[in-house]
Every structure is written in C-alpha cells, then in structure tokens.
Scaffold this motif. Structure first.
Motif, PDB file in Angstrom:
ATOM      1  N   ALA A 127     -17.254 -20.565  38.279  1.00  8.90           N
ATOM      2  CA  ALA A 127     -17.860 -19.736  39.322  1.00  8.90           C
ATOM      3  C   ALA A 127     -16.822 -18.841  39.998  1.00  8.90           C
ATOM      4  O   ALA A 127     -17.091 -17.662  40.273  1.00  8.90           O
ATOM      5  CB  ALA A 127     -18.550 -20.635  40.351  1.00  8.90           C
ATOM      6  N   PHE A 128     -15.635 -19.374  40.270  1.00  6.60           N
ATOM      7  CA  PHE A 128     -14.559 -18.564  40.855  1.00  6.60           C
ATOM      8  C   PHE A 128     -14.182 -17.424  39.913  1.00  6.60           C
ATOM      9  O   PHE A 128     -14.007 -16.280  40.331  1.00  6.60           O
ATOM     10  CB  PHE A 128     -13.331 -19.437  41.128  1.00  6.60           C
ATOM     11  N   GLU A 129     -14.021 -17.752  38.648  1.00  2.24           N
ATOM     12  CA  GLU A 129     -13.588 -16.751  37.672  1.00  2.24           C
ATOM     13  C   GLU A 129     -14.640 -15.654  37.506  1.00  2.24           C
ATOM     14  O   GLU A 129     -14.309 -14.486  37.312  1.00  2.24           O
ATOM     15  CB  GLU A 129     -13.306 -17.431  36.335  1.00  2.24           C
ATOM     16  N   ARG A 130     -15.919 -16.031  37.599  1.00  2.00           N
ATOM     17  CA  ARG A 130     -16.988 -15.043  37.500  1.00  2.00           C
ATOM     18  C   ARG A 130     -16.869 -14.002  38.620  1.00  2.00           C
ATOM     19  O   ARG A 130     -17.170 -12.829  38.424  1.00  2.00           O
ATOM     20  CB  ARG A 130     -18.340 -15.753  37.564  1.00  2.00           C
ATOM     21  N   LEU A 131     -16.410 -14.457  39.787  1.00  3.33           N
ATOM     22  CA  LEU A 131     -16.237 -13.548  40.925  1.00  3.33           C
ATOM     23  C   LEU A 131     -14.926 -12.779  40.837  1.00  3.33           C
ATOM     24  O   LEU A 131     -14.896 -11.555  41.029  1.00  3.33           O
ATOM     25  CB  LEU A 131     -16.282 -14.339  42.229  1.00  3.33           C
ATOM     26  N   LEU A 132     -13.835 -13.485  40.559  1.00  8.25           N
ATOM     27  CA  LEU A 132     -12.496 -12.878  40.612  1.00  8.25           C
ATOM     28  C   LEU A 132     -12.136 -12.114  39.351  1.00  8.25           C
ATOM     29  O   LEU A 132     -11.273 -11.248  39.372  1.00  8.25           O
ATOM     30  CB  LEU A 132     -11.446 -13.964  40.886  1.00  8.25           C
ATOM     31  N   GLY A 133     -12.776 -12.471  38.226  1.00 10.14           N
ATOM     32  CA  GLY A 133     -12.524 -11.783  36.978  1.00 10.14           C
ATOM     33  C   GLY A 133     -11.314 -12.329  36.228  1.00 10.14           C
ATOM     34  O   GLY A 133     -10.609 -13.229  36.709  1.00 10.14           O
ATOM     35  N   VAL A 134     -11.100 -11.826  35.024  1.00 12.25           N
ATOM     36  CA  VAL A 134      -9.929 -12.176  34.223  1.00 12.25           C
ATOM     37  C   VAL A 134      -8.997 -10.979  34.195  1.00 12.25           C
ATOM     38  O   VAL A 134      -9.406  -9.847  34.477  1.00 12.25           O
ATOM     39  CB  VAL A 134     -10.326 -12.606  32.799  1.00 12.25           C
ATOM     40  N   LEU A 135      -7.752 -11.219  33.848  1.00 16.67           N
ATOM     41  CA  LEU A 135      -6.758 -10.148  33.907  1.00 16.67           C
ATOM     42  C   LEU A 135      -6.764  -9.314  32.628  1.00 16.67           C
ATOM     43  O   LEU A 135      -7.088  -9.804  31.547  1.00 16.67           O
ATOM     44  CB  LEU A 135      -5.368 -10.741  34.115  1.00 16.67           C
ATOM     45  N   PRO A 136      -6.367  -8.052  32.727  1.00 15.45           N
ATOM     46  CA  PRO A 136      -6.219  -7.239  31.512  1.00 15.45           C
ATOM     47  C   PRO A 136      -5.089  -7.765  30.645  1.00 15.45           C
ATOM     48  O   PRO A 136      -4.148  -8.402  31.137  1.00 15.45           O
ATOM     49  CB  PRO A 136      -5.904  -5.850  32.074  1.00 15.45           C
ATOM     50  N   ALA A 137      -5.213  -7.509  29.361  1.00 15.04           N
ATOM     51  CA  ALA A 137      -4.174  -7.963  28.429  1.00 15.04           C
ATOM     52  C   ALA A 137      -2.858  -7.251  28.717  1.00 15.04           C
ATOM     53  O   ALA A 137      -2.844  -6.100  29.173  1.00 15.04           O
ATOM     54  CB  ALA A 137      -4.611  -7.680  26.996  1.00 15.04           C
ATOM     55  N   PRO A 138      -1.735  -7.927  28.451  1.00 17.93           N
ATOM     56  CA  PRO A 138      -0.438  -7.243  28.588  1.00 17.93           C
ATOM     57  C   PRO A 138      -0.294  -6.152  27.553  1.00 17.93           C
ATOM     58  O   PRO A 138      -0.917  -6.194  26.477  1.00 17.93           O
ATOM     59  CB  PRO A 138       0.572  -8.377  28.346  1.00 17.93           C
ATOM     60  N   ASP A 156       6.110  -9.041  30.942  1.00 23.69           N
ATOM     61  CA  ASP A 156       7.447  -8.465  31.091  1.00 23.69           C
ATOM     62  C   ASP A 156       8.413  -9.407  30.385  1.00 23.69           C
ATOM     63  O   ASP A 156       8.760 -10.459  30.923  1.00 23.69           O
ATOM     64  CB  ASP A 156       7.831  -8.311  32.560  1.00 23.69           C
ATOM     65  N   PRO A 157       8.861  -9.061  29.171  1.00 20.14           N
ATOM     66  CA  PRO A 157       9.686  -9.985  28.382  1.00 20.14           C
ATOM     67  C   PRO A 157      11.036 -10.343  28.993  1.00 20.14           C
ATOM     68  O   PRO A 157      11.711 -11.239  28.488  1.00 20.14           O
ATOM     69  CB  PRO A 157       9.861  -9.243  27.048  1.00 20.14           C
ATOM     70  N   SER A 158      11.416  -9.688  30.075  1.00 24.42           N
ATOM     71  CA  SER A 158      12.661 -10.074  30.743  1.00 24.42           C
ATOM     72  C   SER A 158      12.438 -11.226  31.716  1.00 24.42           C
ATOM     73  O   SER A 158      13.401 -11.764  32.262  1.00 24.42           O
ATOM     74  CB  SER A 158      13.254  -8.885  31.498  1.00 24.42           C
ATOM     75  N   LEU A 159      11.186 -11.632  31.905  1.00 29.72           N
ATOM     76  CA  LEU A 159      10.839 -12.642  32.886  1.00 29.72           C
ATOM     77  C   LEU A 159      10.385 -13.940  32.222  1.00 29.72           C
ATOM     78  O   LEU A 159       9.955 -13.944  31.057  1.00 29.72           O
ATOM     79  CB  LEU A 159       9.715 -12.136  33.798  1.00 29.72           C
TER      80      LEU A 159
END
Length: 484
Positions: free
Chosen positions: A471-482, A152-155
């Motif tokens: 290991a945490f990231e493998r479980l929680l995943g990565v976020l979708p691109a903006p 969000d470019p306003s942030l």
C-alpha cells in the motif's frame, strides 16, 4: 510480437513470471537477455559467479514443460541471484573470503531449494561484504572486489547483501536472496532504490520464518536470517510466499493505519535524507495514515546492550560448527580469519577471536534482549500500532573506501563517526529483537540518490507488514532505473 531488450529488463518478478507462464515470453530468451546484461555490467562487481550454462539449461527445461504444468509453477522461469554466503548446489559459496574460495556445496539451502522447486533459475552468486561483516560491500578479496552502486559507481551500494541489491537495481535480475544480521538486506535496498525484507526470527524456534540451518555461512544464530530482495514489495511477497507456503496478502487500505514514528530513529539524519523522508510522510498523512510520534527513549540504550555482544561472541561457535558440518576448506575460525582480505573485517574477527565482548554475552541474550523485545511489543500494543516507520539509513550512499573497506563518515559536516555504526543505527533494533523489517523506496535526493523508508512490524505479522508495504509503495511509487 517479439519482446525488446528494454521491455524485458523493465519486467518485475511478478510480471516476468506471468509472461512466461502464459507463453508470451520464452524463459530461454529472458535468461539470455539477463545473462548478456550481467556480462555488460560486470564492472559493477555485483556477481562473483555467473552460471551461464546452468541457467540456460534450466530455462530450456521450463520452456519444454506443457503449458498447464508451467502455469502451476509460481516462479516459472524467474532468474534470481543468490548471495555468496548462501549454499547453492554446484556453485561456489565463498562468503566473499579467500579461505572459502574453493567451497562448493552439494545441495541448496532450503530457502533456495523452495524457489528452484517453484521454477526459479539461479543466474549466479552475488558479491557481498566479506563474511557479511560490514555494510558497504567493499570487498577487498582479490576474487571479489568492491560492489558498485548502479546509481553512481563511485559510491557504495550498502551491505552486506550489496551484490544482490546492485544486480536488482541494475536490471541484471528482478529479484534475489540476501541475508540480514543487522540490516544487510535493508541497508543495500535503501541505497539502491530497491526493496529488502528481513523476516521474523524471534527467539529462533517456531517464530523463525525461514529455516536454513548450517546452509548459510553464519555470523550469529540469534540474529542471522535469509531474506528476499526485489524491485517491488509485491515481488518480495511472491518470494516470501513460496519460501514459507503463506497465502495471499491480507487486504488493507492506507486510510486508518496507525504508524509509529520512533523519535530516536528520526534524529541526526542527513538533511537530504530527512527532506525525502518527511515529504513521504506528508503524502502518507494526506492518504489517511495516522502518524503517531513515539518517544521510545529507551530504544537505543536497550539495543546497545544486546547487539554487539551477540554479534561478536556467537561467531566463535557458529562459524566453527558450519566449517565442521560442511567439511570446509579450513577447519578452524582462526585459520579462516588469518586469510581475511578486508582490514575492517579482519579487525572485527580479531575481536571475535579474543572474545572481546564475551563477558557481556549471557546478560545480552538472557536479560537485555527479552527486555528489548518486551519494550517493542508493549509499544505496538499500547499505541495500537500497525507498524513503525523511519528512514532505513541516516544518510544516502557514500564514496567507496578501497583501502579499508569501511572507515568513517561525516553527516552534513559533523564529526566523523564509524561507517558501520552510522548505517546500522536504524536497522539494528529489528535485528536484535527478531521482529520483521521491510525497506522500500521513499524517493530520491536532489542529487539523484535513492532514499529508503523502513517499516517494522510486530513479531510474526510478516504478511500484514508486506501488505502495508504494498500500500505504501502504491502511493510513493518505485524509482526510475539508473542510467548505465
């Protein structure tokens, strides 16, 4: 089969290097794609300098190497950005402040040089909070401007390494370097859905993991460090391994890990941040992670005795030493401060020049900091902990303040509090005590804003901390691109 632009932009650092090493992807084509991306997204103000000719020339040199030599380069053809307070040979290093606009180092900082020697390509310099003294990256210097959050470019994107984080989140580059004094790699990572790492510093001797003396525009020799930033923890581990010469990460599984939850760092959270963080805890617990509640009632008071006095007193000597050693365009801290563009940074430098906290410095460094370090070390040992875990920031990204750079925020309608204090609360203890800290994505709020979780580890256990992060990231995943 030719690579599409979207396929190239989606590559992590590890994936990009593998593709270039194998000859499946041309380093030149990849650099050109990312340079075009940088130009198209210039409104984010993520970069202050783009080295188009230098980056393409470096990419062509990678492509010209014999296949066997290219395969031996750990970072073959990897484009990165470098925060504008870290020395880069032949490229402006202004720290986002007008007095240093004309400063161009002749050599790279050691951490940069190790990456370049391994095949990395410096695409450009990333924007930052002026002189690294803030957490919004709302730089009001005319040559820089405020960095904008790709979600969000306003942030705000967080700071002070906001340009590096924004460039990584926006898929301008897969990785880069920031610096961290109080949270400056981890806060922007949390607010942009990326990963930021603060390596061990300890007391600055053999415990210091990265060594860049007089090659970074400083705040505090006790607290400052360069730190890698990327979109995955594996990519952080890749860069950290190149910089330090460390080997592969230790093997571990989530099941059986003991992770401490410091109560003071889970209090006073924005509701939307707490919802995301607590949901992540449930997933971790279901995967076999033992979550250990910790009172840590002395943490905030001990940290308060240390952080401010060191950060406000040490720039007087540290910045002066850097100015003199590097034959900078200005030769005194007062001359540099007189040209500061951002009101929030100018107010801090008024306190620096007045030595407002100088009377508390010796006790902060020699009494309270050792007590804080002992307190944290004892917590790890007594509770048999692998790491501490908490939301990286108390709240998600907030609107850009283009008048002051940083002023106040309100958490769920509470009384306004200082913006820097609000965002630094959870990241600061790792900085003041010198232990390693890693921020990775926990998820997104209902309104689509990233939330970060921070893992802090025992001093010197950086590679194990990164392994836990993987290991945490493998479980929680990565976020979708903006969506940009």
């Amino acid at each position: 089969m030719p690579w599409t632009v979207d396929a190239q932009l989606a590559l992590t650092a590890t994936e990009a290097v593998a593709a270039i090493q194998s000859g499946r992807l041309s380093a030149t084509d990849y650099a050109a794609t990312l340079l075009a991306r940088a130009a198209a997204l210039s409104s984010l103000n993520a970069l202050t300098v783009i080295d188009l000719d230098g980056a393409l020339a470096a990419a062509r040199r990678i492509d010209a190497l014999p296949a066997s030599e290219k395969a031996r380069l750990p970072l073959a053809g990897l484009p990165i950005v470098v925060k504008d307070n870290i020395h880069t040979a032949g490229l402006q290093t202004s720290a986002g402040t007008p007095a240093l606009e004309s400063f161009v180092p002749q050599t790279n900082a050691p951490s940069v040089q190790r990456l370049v020697d391994a095949g990395a390509i410096v695409l450009g310099k990333s924007n930052m909070h002026e002189l690294a003294f803030g957490i919004t990256s709302t730089n009001l210097a005319p040559h820089a401007g405020p960095v904008r959050n790709p979600y969000d470019p306003s942030l705000i994107p967080g700071g002070s390494s906001g340009g590096t984080a924004a460039a990584i989140a926006a898929r301008i580059v897969p990785a880069g370097l920031g610096t961290d004094t109080g949270g400056s790699t981890r806060i922007p990572a949390a607010l942009t859905g990326t990963v930021g790492f603060r390596p061990s510093v300890g007391n600055g001797g053999a415990e210091r993991r990265y060594h860049d003396p007089l090659a970074v525009v400083p705040i505090s020799h006790t607290r400052d460090t360069v730190g890698p930033m990327a979109r995955t923890v594996a990519d952080i581990a890749l860069l950290d391994g190149v910089i330090t010469g460390a080997g592969a990460l230790p093997a571990l599984t989530l099941n059986g890990l003991r992770i401490g939850l410091p109560a003071p760092l889970w209090e006073g959270l924005e509701r939307q941040v707490e919802d995301v963080a607590r949901a992540a805890l449930k997933r971790l617990e279901a995967a076999g992670v033992a979550l250990v509640p910790l009172a840590m009632s002395e943490l905030e008071d001990l940290n308060a005795m240390v952080g401010g006095p060191i950060a406000i007193h040490e720039p007087r000597e540290d910045v002066l030493a850097w100015l003199v050693a590097n034959d900078a365009p200005v030769r005194t801290v007062a001359d540099m401060a007189a040209r500061i563009a951002s009101p929030d940074v100018r107010a801090i430098y008024d306190a620096v020049l007045d030595d407002a906290l100088g009377a508390r410095y010796d006790a902060a460094l020699n009494l309270w900091r050792p007590r804080l370090q002992q307190y944290i070390a004892a917590t790890f040992a007594d509770e048999h902990l692998d790491a501490l875990l908490f939301p990286t920031t108390r709240l998600a990204a907030v609107p850009i303040d283009e008048l002051n750079g940083s002023s106040t925020v309100s958490i769920d309608g509470s009384a306004p509090i200082d913006t820097m204090d609000a965002f630094l609360r959870n990241t600061d203890p790792a900085s003041t005590s010198g232990i390693p800290g890693l921020s990775l994505a926990a998820g997104m709020t209902a309104s689509g804003l990233p939330v970060g979780l921070e893992l802090d580890g025992p001093l010197g256990e950086d590679r194990r901390l990164l392994a836990i992060g993987v290991a945490f990231e493998r479980l929680l995943g990565v976020l979708p691109a903006p969506v940009l």
